[in-house]
Motif scaffolding. Structure first.
Motif, short mmCIF file in Angstrom:
data_model
loop_
_atom_site.label_atom_id
_atom_site.label_comp_id
_atom_site.label_asym_id
_atom_site.label_seq_id
_atom_site.Cartn_x
_atom_site.Cartn_y
_atom_site.Cartn_z
N GLY A 70 0.80 -1.22 0.00
CA GLY A 70 0.00 0.00 0.00
C GLY A 70 0.83 1.27 0.00
N ILE A 71 2.08 1.17 -0.40
CA ILE A 71 2.96 2.33 -0.47
C ILE A 71 2.68 3.06 -1.78
CG2 ILE A 71 5.37 3.10 -0.62
CD1 ILE A 71 6.04 0.56 1.09
N SER A 72 2.36 4.34 -1.69
CA SER A 72 2.02 5.12 -2.88
C SER A 72 3.27 5.46 -3.69
CB SER A 72 1.34 6.43 -2.49
OG SER A 72 0.06 6.19 -2.02
N ILE A 73 3.26 5.02 -4.94
CA ILE A 73 4.33 5.37 -5.87
C ILE A 73 3.79 6.50 -6.73
CG2 ILE A 73 5.82 4.57 -7.73
CD1 ILE A 73 5.40 1.70 -6.62
N ILE A 74 4.34 7.69 -6.52
CA ILE A 74 3.85 8.88 -7.20
C ILE A 74 4.51 9.06 -8.56
CG2 ILE A 74 3.62 11.39 -7.00
CD1 ILE A 74 1.97 9.78 -4.97
N GLU A 75 5.76 8.66 -8.66
CA GLU A 75 6.52 8.90 -9.89
C GLU A 75 7.50 7.75 -10.13
OE1 GLU A 75 9.72 12.30 -10.80
OE2 GLU A 75 7.78 13.08 -10.17
N VAL A 76 7.62 7.35 -11.40
CA VAL A 76 8.60 6.33 -11.80
C VAL A 76 9.42 6.90 -12.95
CG1 VAL A 76 8.95 4.01 -12.71
CG2 VAL A 76 7.07 4.43 -11.12
N ASP A 77 10.73 7.01 -12.74
CA ASP A 77 11.63 7.54 -13.77
C ASP A 77 11.12 8.85 -14.39
OD1 ASP A 77 13.68 5.69 -13.48
OD2 ASP A 77 12.78 4.29 -14.91
N GLY A 78 10.65 9.75 -13.53
CA GLY A 78 10.21 11.08 -13.97
C GLY A 78 8.80 11.13 -14.52
N VAL A 79 8.13 9.98 -14.60
CA VAL A 79 6.76 9.95 -15.12
C VAL A 79 5.80 9.88 -13.93
CG1 VAL A 79 5.10 8.67 -16.53
CG2 VAL A 79 7.50 8.77 -17.22
N VAL A 80 4.93 10.88 -13.83
CA VAL A 80 3.97 10.93 -12.74
C VAL A 80 2.94 9.81 -12.92
CG1 VAL A 80 2.23 12.34 -11.58
CG2 VAL A 80 4.32 13.41 -12.45
N LYS A 81 2.68 9.05 -11.86
CA LYS A 81 1.78 7.91 -11.92
C LYS A 81 0.46 8.15 -11.20
CE LYS A 81 4.44 5.06 -14.09
NZ LYS A 81 4.09 4.64 -15.43
N LYS A 82 0.47 9.02 -10.21
CA LYS A 82 -0.73 9.27 -9.40
C LYS A 82 -0.99 10.76 -9.33
CE LYS A 82 -1.04 5.01 -7.60
NZ LYS A 82 -2.14 4.13 -7.76
N GLU A 83 -2.26 11.09 -9.17
CA GLU A 83 -2.62 12.48 -8.96
C GLU A 83 -3.61 12.56 -7.81
OE1 GLU A 83 -4.90 14.44 -12.09
OE2 GLU A 83 -5.35 12.49 -12.94
N LYS A 84 -3.60 13.69 -7.15
CA LYS A 84 -4.50 13.95 -6.03
C LYS A 84 -5.71 14.69 -6.55
CE LYS A 84 -1.64 12.64 -2.72
NZ LYS A 84 -1.88 11.61 -1.80
N ILE A 85 -6.87 14.28 -6.11
CA ILE A 85 -8.12 14.92 -6.48
C ILE A 85 -8.86 15.25 -5.19
CG2 ILE A 85 -10.34 14.62 -7.66
CD1 ILE A 85 -8.86 12.55 -9.47
N THR A 86 -9.36 16.46 -5.09
CA THR A 86 -10.09 16.88 -3.91
C THR A 86 -11.48 17.33 -4.33
OG1 THR A 86 -8.04 17.61 -2.87
CG2 THR A 86 -10.08 18.45 -1.94
N THR A 87 -12.47 16.91 -3.55
CA THR A 87 -13.84 17.32 -3.82
C THR A 87 -14.56 17.53 -2.50
OG1 THR A 87 -15.78 16.85 -5.19
CG2 THR A 87 -14.86 15.02 -3.95
N ILE A 88 -15.66 18.27 -2.54
CA ILE A 88 -16.46 18.54 -1.35
C ILE A 88 -17.91 18.16 -1.65
CG2 ILE A 88 -17.33 20.34 0.20
CD1 ILE A 88 -14.73 21.91 -0.43
N PHE A 89 -18.51 17.41 -0.73
CA PHE A 89 -19.94 17.13 -0.78
C PHE A 89 -20.61 17.99 0.28
CE2 PHE A 89 -19.21 12.58 -2.38
CZ PHE A 89 -19.72 12.86 -3.63
N PHE A 90 -21.79 18.49 -0.04
CA PHE A 90 -22.58 19.26 0.93
C PHE A 90 -24.01 18.75 0.86
CE2 PHE A 90 -25.39 22.83 1.99
CZ PHE A 90 -24.95 23.08 3.28
N GLY A 91 -24.56 18.43 2.01
CA GLY A 91 -25.94 17.96 2.07
C GLY A 91 -26.09 16.99 3.23
N HIS A 92 -27.12 16.17 3.16
CA HIS A 92 -27.36 15.17 4.21
C HIS A 92 -26.52 13.93 3.90
CE1 HIS A 92 -30.40 17.47 6.27
NE2 HIS A 92 -30.96 17.75 5.09
N ILE A 93 -25.24 14.07 4.08
CA ILE A 93 -24.26 13.07 3.68
C ILE A 93 -24.42 11.76 4.45
CG2 ILE A 93 -21.79 12.57 3.52
CD1 ILE A 93 -21.54 15.76 3.35
#
Length: 161
Positions: A70-93
């Motif tokens: 479960g170790i996050s590999i963000i980049e391999v040989d200069g190529v980005v593999k993962k990106e972070k996405i942020t979102t917000i929900f509002f309501g009766h979650i």
């Protein structure tokens, strides 16, 4: 053969040792390590740059072991593999089955919720900040799934731009 990796680790005791163990077990060599504790993100994660040396199969085994752990590999040989996405929900979650919402987002291949913070306001509507890690190229699929869930559950969604 050499491989350069950028991992993202929790800034906590024992995390760096957890990363080093698979390298030695498969017979690869650690050439360099840069542990950037000064660059901690909001989730308490820090980037760790590794340069490894070994046969192709050894290096592949190291990457596979990291993924198993479960170790996050963000980049391999200069190529980005993962990106972070942020979102917000509002309501009766909570009333709209919070577990179902999380499971449906996590069900997307290459996507995982890494943080879910909820602000409750008694019986009023709630706000949830969701941090997602996704393989490169899945941003649209993630936003489409979030929009589908929000519409179905009558939630307002605010995505990052």
């Amino acid at each position: 053969m050499r491989i350069n990796l950028v991992l993202e680790l929790l800034d906590a005791p024992g995390q760096l040792v957890k990363v080093l163990e698979p390298i030695s077990t498969v017979g690869a060599n650690l050439v360099t390590i840069i542990h950037k504790r000064d660059y901690k993100n909001d989730d308490g994660m820090v980037p760790v740059q590794l340069t490894l040396e070994g046969e192709h199969e050894e290096l592949k085994s190291v990457v596979d072991k990291f993924e198993e752990l479960g170790i996050s590999i963000i980049e391999v040989d200069g190529v980005v593999k993962k990106e972070k996405i942020t979102t917000i929900f509002f309501g009766h979650i909570v009333d709209q089955d919070l577990r179902d919402t999380m499971d449906r987002i996590n069900a997307l291949d290459g996507v995982v919720i890494v943080a879910f913070d909820i602000k409750l306001n008694g019986e009023e509507k709630s706000t949830a900040l969701i941090n997602i890690e996704a393989d490169i190229g899945l941003r649209k699929a993630v936003f489409d799934k979030i929009a589908e869930i929000a519409q179905e559950k009558d939630l307002l969604v605010i995505n990052e731009v």
